[in-house]
Scaffold this motif. Structure first.
Motif, PDB file in Angstrom:
ATOM      1  N   ARG A   6       0.832  -1.212   0.000  1.00 23.51           N
ATOM      2  CA  ARG A   6       0.000   0.000   0.000  1.00 23.51           C
ATOM      3  C   ARG A   6       0.864   1.259   0.000  1.00 23.51           C
ATOM      4  O   ARG A   6       0.535   2.257  -0.650  1.00 23.51           O
ATOM      5  CB  ARG A   6      -0.944  -0.012   1.210  1.00 23.51           C
ATOM      6  N   LYS A   7       1.994   1.207   0.721  1.00 24.49           N
ATOM      7  CA  LYS A   7       2.901   2.363   0.725  1.00 24.49           C
ATOM      8  C   LYS A   7       3.433   2.635  -0.675  1.00 24.49           C
ATOM      9  O   LYS A   7       3.492   3.779  -1.126  1.00 24.49           O
ATOM     10  CB  LYS A   7       4.067   2.103   1.686  1.00 24.49           C
TER      11      LYS A   7
ATOM     12  N   GLU B  34       2.055   1.827  -3.492  1.00 24.04           N
ATOM     13  CA  GLU B  34       0.973   2.331  -4.333  1.00 24.04           C
ATOM     14  C   GLU B  34       0.729   3.813  -4.091  1.00 24.04           C
ATOM     15  O   GLU B  34       0.517   4.588  -5.035  1.00 24.04           O
ATOM     16  CB  GLU B  34      -0.298   1.526  -4.064  1.00 24.04           C
ATOM     17  N   ASN B  35       0.751   4.236  -2.841  1.00 29.91           N
ATOM     18  CA  ASN B  35       0.531   5.650  -2.513  1.00 29.91           C
ATOM     19  C   ASN B  35       1.646   6.533  -3.063  1.00 29.91           C
ATOM     20  O   ASN B  35       1.409   7.687  -3.452  1.00 29.91           O
ATOM     21  CB  ASN B  35       0.417   5.827  -0.999  1.00 29.91           C
TER      22      ASN B  35
END
Length: 698
Positions: free
Chosen positions: A667-668, A670-671
């Motif tokens: 998720r990191k 992707e952000n």
């Protein structure tokens, strides 16, 4: 009711038979639908071919049956010529098509039609197509793979039979769909009744017997529905292709559950697969909020490939044989609860599986274990001719899978974490590297040969890396500089629920390069199946794989046969090696991939290889204290430790922390719009290639 007799004429050619697979319905049975409603004519055909005479189609009226004024279905009758076998060729036979039962029967002649038929085919799900193999020919393929090759007197009569047979097949297929809808409704009512039970008391929705009933009814219905879908799909495909010349020769490719390894495997591509509509997790998985305690190691920064010192590697003495922990009652409840929620064909990528089914090794290490006979791999380069080298490769390929499986019990290796790596090597004494076909016979033993003098040994190095999480793609590369040989492979594993089993497709391809000869052998991998998941699960391989070398024109087809529903042997494999420019078969093999294999060569020689007695070379691997934090054994050491202790809850917690950490890191990225960059492999098109392969270093 009476079963028709088995076909005495030998079937529809060398690859089929006319054995009966259905029950014939008595002639006096009442119809469930009017004939006119089906669009089926009541004419009978007399298509006599003997003595050069032929008759035109006649007419027969449907006669009334006794009960309630209902009408009996007429039967289409007449003479057709049936192909029996190579010796007898075409023979006139008297055929009777019973519309109500959907059975096509045949007799020696019209006078014997009141006796037991010589053979019969059920037309439910059958495929009827035209053929230009012989004049006025049609072919009937039953759903169970049996086939009748038939000829009519002329084109008009041929078309009439085709029309009636197709109409009958379509009607019974639609009837099957209606019955499936009724059964689905009843199964939904059953599930609703079970789930409506109270949460406590003498009988609850979590009762073991009710969970088993719920799971098995769902699995049975799913399997039946999938079979019906496959039949309907086959009929649709035939309808599109039957107008093409010679279409009848390749109509029915389905003879049972089909492995996904027969789908396009080039560079990791695969057609659309049904996916799960919901994520299923387990009650035994703790809350993710505990993640802050004792976090797992951070993934190594993408600083590029690291140097693995071979002098640090020691012979692996770890016993990998998997033992059954025993299925406890709470574990069985978990499995039953999961199965009751899954649908046939569901993608299991996002389904969290219970820890107690895990092997004590990573998938990356399992790929290394397929290399446990490195002497056979290196012997490929020692082959004197292209023919000998391709046969050596097939011999190695067929013997590789046995050692990759640790025991007969079906357990699942750890899903590799993105960025996870595995390194090892083998030392093979040079005097052991000889083509299997020409090497002297060795006494049967499952020895662990060690190289006494490294200078007199070949070094085979192996590295594997998980390069992608969604989809889960693993890559591995091995090389022997002395033999100028290397293998580069990328594999995408896709798991699917299949009723009472789980199928894993190995999507991708590998390339073996023999730089000394300038040859590249492209190969694919079979699918794996975990059967009997409610009792004692076991593993089998299935599907058709290919090996090919464009330079030499040699190719091989290997078929891993799944066990038939009734009878048959397990773990069967057959192979055929062919020289395509001359259309010559140079080698055939058959046997069991985890047992004895027999090879027959084009010069008449044969050789038997017993995979259970082949010498196993232990891989060399660095001890845990010298491994990086993202190397497989170091990364999974706590999960492995608790599994060995039998502490499933603690193993589950360690596994959850690793996987949750992976999701947080993803998720990191992707952000921050930062793609993951693997250490050892570079993406080229749809495939992956080692960053410094032997063929580029030459």
């Amino acid at each position: 009711m009476e079963r028709p007799a088995q076909g005495a004429d030998g079937g529809g050619g060398s690859n089929s038979s006319s054995r009966s697979s259905s029950r014939a319905t008595s002639a006096g049975s009442s119809p469930s639908c009017s004939l006119a409603g089906r669009g089926v004519s009541s004419r009978s055909v007399v298509a006599g071919l003997g003595g050069g005479s032929r008759s035109s189609p006649g007419s027969v009226a449907a006669s009334p049956s006794g009960g309630g004024g209902r009408r009996r279905e007429p039967a289409l009758e007449g003479v057709l010529s049936k192909y029996t076998n190579l010796l007898q060729g075409w023979q006139n036979r008297y055929f009777v098509l019973d519309f109500e039962s959907g059975i096509l029967q045949y007799f020696v002649n019209e006078q014997s039609k009141h006796q037991k038929p010589r053979g019969a085919l059920s037309l439910s799900g059958a495929i009827v197509s035209l053929s230009d193999e012989a004049p006025h020919m049609l072919v009937v393929y039953s759903a169970n793979g049996e086939m009748y090759k038939l000829r009519a007197a002329d084109a008009k009569e041929k078309q009439f039979w085709v029309t009636q047979l197709r109409a009958c097949a379509k009607y019974h297929m639609e009837t099957g769909s209606k019955m499936m809808n009724q059964v689905e409704g009843q199964q939904k009512n059953l599930v609703h009744a079970i789930e409506s039970l109270p949460g406590s008391g003498p009988l609850t929705a979590l009762d073991q017997d009710l969970l088993l009933l719920k799971a098995t009814s769902a699995a049975t219905l799913s399997c039946l529905g999938e079979c019906l879908h496959l039949l309907q799909q086959s009929v649709h495909q035939v309808g599109q292709s039957s107008h093409k010349p010679g279409a009848s020769e390749n109509i029915l490719g389905w003879h049972g559950p089909e492995s996904h390894s027969t789908e396009p495997l080039k560079n990791g591509t695969l057609g659309p697969v049904p996916s799960a509509s919901a994520n299923i997790s387990w009650a035994i998985v703790p809350n993710a909020a505990e993640d802050a305690q004792n976090p797992p190691p951070e993934p190594e920064p993408n600083s590029g490939p690291e140097l693995v010192l071979s002098e640090d590697e020691k012979s692996d003495t770890e016993d990998k044989e998997e033992t059954e922990l025993g299925v406890m009652e709470d574990q069985r409840s978990i499995i039953l609860h999961l199965i009751s929620q899954l649908k046939l064909g569901m993608d299991l990528t996002k389904v969290v599986l219970p820890t107690f089914i895990l092997e004590k090794r990573s998938l990356l290490e399992m790929y290394a274990d397929f290399m446990a006979h490195p002497d056979l791999l290196l012997a490929i380069a020692a082959g004197a001719t292209p023919e000998e080298r391709v046969i050596c490769f097939v011999e190695y390929y067929l013997t590789a899978f046995h050692e990759g499986r640790k025991g007969a019990l079906a357990k699942k290796p750890y899903n590799p974490i993105i960025g996870e790596t595995f390194h090892c090597s083998w030392e093979v004494p040079k005097d052991r590297v000889k083509p299997k076909r020409t090497s002297p016979h060795c006494p049967a033993s499952h020895e662990h040969p060690e190289a006494e003098d490294p200078a007199q040994s070949y070094k085979l190095r192996f590295v594997a890396e998980q390069v992608s999480h969604h989809p889960p793609i693993s890559c591995f590369y091995c090389e022997c500089k002395e033999k100028r040989l290397c293998v580069n492979t990328h594999v995408w594993t896709k798991s699917k629920f299949m009723g009472m089993s789980v199928g894993v497709s190995m999507i991708g391809e590998g390339v073996l390069r023999l730089l000394e000869h300038g040859e590249e052998y492209v190969f694919t991998l079979p699918s794996a199946y975990a059967r009997s998941i409610l009792t004692i699960p076991w593993v089998e391989l299935g599907g058709k794989v290919s090996i090919s070398c464009a330079k030499t024109g040699y190719s091989a087809t290997v078929i891993f046969h799944t066990k038939p529903f009734y009878g048959g042997k397990v773990h069967r494999v057959t192979a055929e090696v062919k020289h395509n420019p001359t259309n010559t078969i140079v080698c055939k093999a058959h046997g069991e991939w985890n047992g004895t294999l027999e090879f027959t060569y084009n010069n008449g020689e044969t050789r038997v290889i017993d995979t259970t007695t082949l010498p196993v070379y232990p891989k060399k691997i660095r001890p845990l204290e010298k491994q990086g934090p993202m190397e497989s054994r170091n990364l999974w050491q706590e999960v492995t430790r608790y599994l060995r202790l039998g502490d499933i809850d603690a193993a589950t917690e360690q596994k959850r922390r690793l996987e949750e950490k992976q999701r947080v890191e993803e998720r990191k990225r992707e952000n921050l719009h930062t793609p993951w960059r693997p250490k050892y492999f570079i993406q080229e098109g749809d495939g992956w290639v080692y960053f410094n392969p032997l063929w580029k270093a030459q």
